[in-house]
Scaffold this motif. Structure first.
Motif, PDB file in Angstrom:
ATOM      1  N   ALA A  29     -55.490 -11.587 -29.281  1.00 57.73           N
ATOM      2  CA  ALA A  29     -54.545 -11.052 -30.264  1.00 57.73           C
ATOM      3  C   ALA A  29     -54.650 -11.794 -31.591  1.00 57.73           C
ATOM      4  O   ALA A  29     -54.575 -11.192 -32.666  1.00 57.73           O
ATOM      5  N   ALA A  30     -54.841 -13.096 -31.534  1.00 61.64           N
ATOM      6  CA  ALA A  30     -54.897 -13.905 -32.750  1.00 61.64           C
ATOM      7  C   ALA A  30     -56.226 -13.801 -33.480  1.00 61.64           C
ATOM      8  O   ALA A  30     -56.267 -13.813 -34.710  1.00 61.64           O
ATOM      9  N   HIS A  31     -57.333 -13.692 -32.733  1.00 62.72           N
ATOM     10  CA  HIS A  31     -58.652 -13.769 -33.356  1.00 62.72           C
ATOM     11  C   HIS A  31     -59.468 -12.489 -33.297  1.00 62.72           C
ATOM     12  O   HIS A  31     -60.475 -12.374 -33.992  1.00 62.72           O
ATOM     13  N   GLY A  32     -59.084 -11.535 -32.461  1.00 61.25           N
ATOM     14  CA  GLY A  32     -59.837 -10.294 -32.348  1.00 61.25           C
ATOM     15  C   GLY A  32     -61.231 -10.533 -31.791  1.00 61.25           C
ATOM     16  O   GLY A  32     -61.595 -11.647 -31.421  1.00 61.25           O
ATOM     17  N   PRO A  33     -62.040  -9.478 -31.731  1.00 61.27           N
ATOM     18  CA  PRO A  33     -63.401  -9.624 -31.207  1.00 61.27           C
ATOM     19  C   PRO A  33     -64.263 -10.454 -32.161  1.00 61.27           C
ATOM     20  O   PRO A  33     -64.114 -10.373 -33.374  1.00 61.27           O
ATOM     21  N   GLN A  34     -65.150 -11.234 -31.569  1.00 61.20           N
ATOM     22  CA  GLN A  34     -66.040 -12.077 -32.358  1.00 61.20           C
ATOM     23  C   GLN A  34     -67.444 -11.984 -31.777  1.00 61.20           C
ATOM     24  O   GLN A  34     -67.615 -11.946 -30.560  1.00 61.20           O
ATOM     25  N   ALA A  35     -68.419 -11.963 -32.667  1.00 61.19           N
ATOM     26  CA  ALA A  35     -69.810 -11.865 -32.232  1.00 61.19           C
ATOM     27  C   ALA A  35     -70.186 -13.044 -31.353  1.00 61.19           C
ATOM     28  O   ALA A  35     -69.863 -14.195 -31.670  1.00 61.19           O
ATOM     29  N   ARG A  36     -70.854 -12.759 -30.226  1.00 60.86           N
ATOM     30  CA  ARG A  36     -71.378 -13.748 -29.290  1.00 60.86           C
ATOM     31  C   ARG A  36     -70.306 -14.622 -28.654  1.00 60.86           C
ATOM     32  O   ARG A  36     -70.578 -15.711 -28.165  1.00 60.86           O
ATOM     33  N   VAL A  37     -69.050 -14.153 -28.660  1.00 58.84           N
ATOM     34  CA  VAL A  37     -67.961 -14.871 -27.991  1.00 58.84           C
ATOM     35  C   VAL A  37     -67.391 -13.958 -26.920  1.00 58.84           C
ATOM     36  O   VAL A  37     -66.966 -12.838 -27.209  1.00 58.84           O
ATOM     37  N   SER A  38     -67.419 -14.429 -25.681  1.00 61.07           N
ATOM     38  CA  SER A  38     -66.836 -13.668 -24.580  1.00 61.07           C
ATOM     39  C   SER A  38     -65.691 -14.478 -23.978  1.00 61.07           C
ATOM     40  O   SER A  38     -65.514 -15.658 -24.288  1.00 61.07           O
ATOM     41  N   HIS A  39     -64.930 -13.826 -23.119  1.00 56.72           N
ATOM     42  CA  HIS A  39     -63.768 -14.461 -22.506  1.00 56.72           C
ATOM     43  C   HIS A  39     -63.852 -14.323 -20.997  1.00 56.72           C
ATOM     44  O   HIS A  39     -64.236 -13.269 -20.493  1.00 56.72           O
ATOM     45  N   ARG A  40     -63.477 -15.394 -20.307  1.00 58.28           N
ATOM     46  CA  ARG A  40     -63.513 -15.375 -18.845  1.00 58.28           C
ATOM     47  C   ARG A  40     -62.231 -15.999 -18.304  1.00 58.28           C
ATOM     48  O   ARG A  40     -61.907 -17.140 -18.634  1.00 58.28           O
ATOM     49  N   PRO A  41     -61.482 -15.255 -17.487  1.00 57.83           N
ATOM     50  CA  PRO A  41     -60.254 -15.823 -16.941  1.00 57.83           C
ATOM     51  C   PRO A  41     -60.541 -16.877 -15.879  1.00 57.83           C
ATOM     52  O   PRO A  41     -61.512 -16.770 -15.134  1.00 57.83           O
ATOM     53  N   GLY A  42     -59.728 -17.898 -15.859  1.00 56.25           N
ATOM     54  CA  GLY A  42     -59.871 -18.938 -14.857  1.00 56.25           C
ATOM     55  C   GLY A  42     -59.030 -20.143 -15.199  1.00 56.25           C
ATOM     56  O   GLY A  42     -58.249 -20.134 -16.140  1.00 56.25           O
TER      57      GLY A  42
END
Length: 157
Positions: A29-42
Motif C-alpha cells: 500500500a505504501a510503495h506500490g509495485p516496484q521493478a525486480r521486487v517481489s514479496h513473500r509471506p513468512g
C-alpha cells in the motif's frame, strides 16, 4: 524502501521482501509495485528457503529489536542458512548507548521488552547474539542517526 533502493543500485538484483502478510499489505500500500521486487509471506522464525533457492544477501532491518534473545539467535541462524556460498548477512540496528541515552529512549526499550521480550541492545548485546548464532562480524558500519550495519559471516570455530 530498502528493497527498491537495492534494486535501483544493482540492475542485476532481484529483491524479495520476506515479512508477515499484514506487513506485506502495508508495504504494498505504501510503495506500490516496484521493478525486480517481489514479496513473500513468512516469519523470520520459520523456514527461509530451500538450498536450491539460496540467496546472495539477506538484510535484517530492525528485526532483532522485537525478538527475545533466543528467537533473535534462531532468526540469525535461519538467515545465515539461506545464504549461497559467499553470501552476506547484513543486520541493520539501532545500538543502545546507555551513557548517551535519554530517559525516553530507555522508556521505549522497557516498553518493547515488556511487549515482546526483546528490545534494543547494546553493542555487546548484539555481539553476544551473533556469537551465539555462530556468526562473526566481518564489518561494522556506522550510519547517521545512530544506526549500525553489521556484515556477518559464519564463524570459523
Amino acid at each position: 524502501m530498502f528493497a527498491a533502493a537495492i534494486a535501483r543500485a544493482r540492475e542485476s538484483a532481484a529483491v524479495t521482501v520476506f515479512a508477515p502478510p499484514s506487513e506485506l499489505e502495508a508495504i504494498r500500500a505504501a510503495h506500490g509495485p516496484q521493478a525486480r521486487v517481489s514479496h513473500r509471506p513468512g516469519s523470520v522464525l520459520g523456514p527461509w528457503c530451500e538450498a536450491a533457492d539460496a540467496v546472495d544477501a539477506v538484510l535484517l532491518a530492525d528485526v532483532l529489536v522485537g525478538l527475545p534473545d533466543a528467537d533473535a539467535v534462531h532468526a540469525l541462524r535461519r538467515a545465515a542458512e539461506s545464504l549461497a556460498q559467499g553470501g552476506r548477512l547484513l543486520v541493520l540496528c539501532d545500538l543502545i548507548e546507555p551513557d548517551e541515552a535519554y530517559d525516553h529512549d530507555l522508556e521505549h526499550q522497557l516498553i518493547e521488552f515488556a511487549l515482546s521480550g526483546g528490545g534494543g541492545r547494546t553493542l555487546d548485546g548484539h555481539l553476544a547474539l551473533f556469537a551465539d548464532a555462530g556468526l562473526a562480524v566481518a564489518e561494522r558500519l556506522a550510519l547517521p542517526w545512530g544506526y549500525t550495519v553489521f556484515e556477518l559471516t559464519p564463524s570459523s570455530s
